[in-house]
Design a protein around this motif. Sequence first.
Motif: not given
Length: 420
Positions: A211-227, A229-235
């Motif tokens: 359940s902790g994993l699911l909560a963190s997939l909804v609101d991940p603990p990072m702002d970007s992945l690779g180059a 932003s999180l929102e453009s990589f995976y909205p």
Amino acid sequence: GMGDHDLYLGSAIQGEGRATLDMDHLTTHAVCVGMTGSGKTGLGIVALEELARRGVSLLIIDLKGDMVDLLLNFPSLAGEDFAPWLPPDVLEEGERAEMASRQAELWRQGLESSGLGPADLRAVREGVHWQLLTPGAGSAAPLDILPALGTPEGWDPTGDPDTATDRVNGITSALLSLVGRGGDPLADRDHVLTSSVILDYWRRGRGLDLSGLLASLVDPPMDSLGALSLESFYPRDDRMKLVMALNTLLASPAFAAWTEGMPMDMDCLLGDTASPRASIISVAHLDERQRRFVIALLTSELVAWMRRRPASSGLRALLYMDEVQGIIPPYPKNPPTKGPLLTLFKQGRAYGVGAWVATQNPRDPDYTVLGHAGVKLVGRLITRRDRERALEGLGLSKLSAGGDADEIVSGLGTREFLLT
């Protein structure tokens, strides 16, 4: 007498005496190929009993439901030991007793003709602590998968990135495959996000449950992945589809069986040198997807456990799998079971961890597995094509002792094997 390290596999077909195998050769892995009914299971059970009496830790993944026979071990060879295991249709009490003592007598004669007796049975029973597990699906002896999400034991994020990467990829692939998602660890969005979230928990040394994993997939603990932003990589809207798929799985009553019982922790499953264990993990009752899930998790955990061990030239633990069809298929197929198993085949030897895998279809396993095996066992194969593929894949087209391999294999009877 028998050398302490020589496993007795049966009588030699050519020449006199016993067919034996130095158990430490199993760190180079064994592949056993033969059609259904060739005797692969019987041969496997003999090898496992020989290892058990020598105190080798065993992880036995039972896909067909045959390995439970390892637990039928009655050193006293008394008729009443056999009675509970007789088919229920033999009703009369007297008949049952007579049939049971006949069965006991058969076992006694069979063992004697091999030069074995009750003391040998006792050695198999007492050499390791035997345990049977039936993960998932409302099981009688459940296996709790949650420890697999925990921070790797003694892990230093800076010192050993490979172990963590392999383990997180193994766990992520297994979990996503359960909901029919996932893919290339480097390119698949689901995989990149999920593994990044789990790694983030591990780096901070925090406990993680589903359940902790699911909560963190909804609101991940990072702002970007690779180059990106999180929102453009995976909205977020797209992420929610992954979260919903996982949540449906988690909410199903059947899933509760995966989070109770013995922890999926190699120390519990394999024990240690002082008190080795043999764990039979039966997956015959599971569907294809669940089987791959549990095998992928177990093999990832085994690889992580192995890498924490000091180097060893002798056999310390063995993974046994009675049918690898669909589990290590050739390129481009890449089920979650394949990565950790290939790692075990390539690296196990350095740590004294071996694998024994069997298959009825020599065209099924990835050629790396056939090519990496130091111990090769070929049983009956009816079609010439199967014989050619097996002998070529195992590098046996030319036998070192001379003799035509195809001729030998085509002449094998039931429970006869070519061992090289």
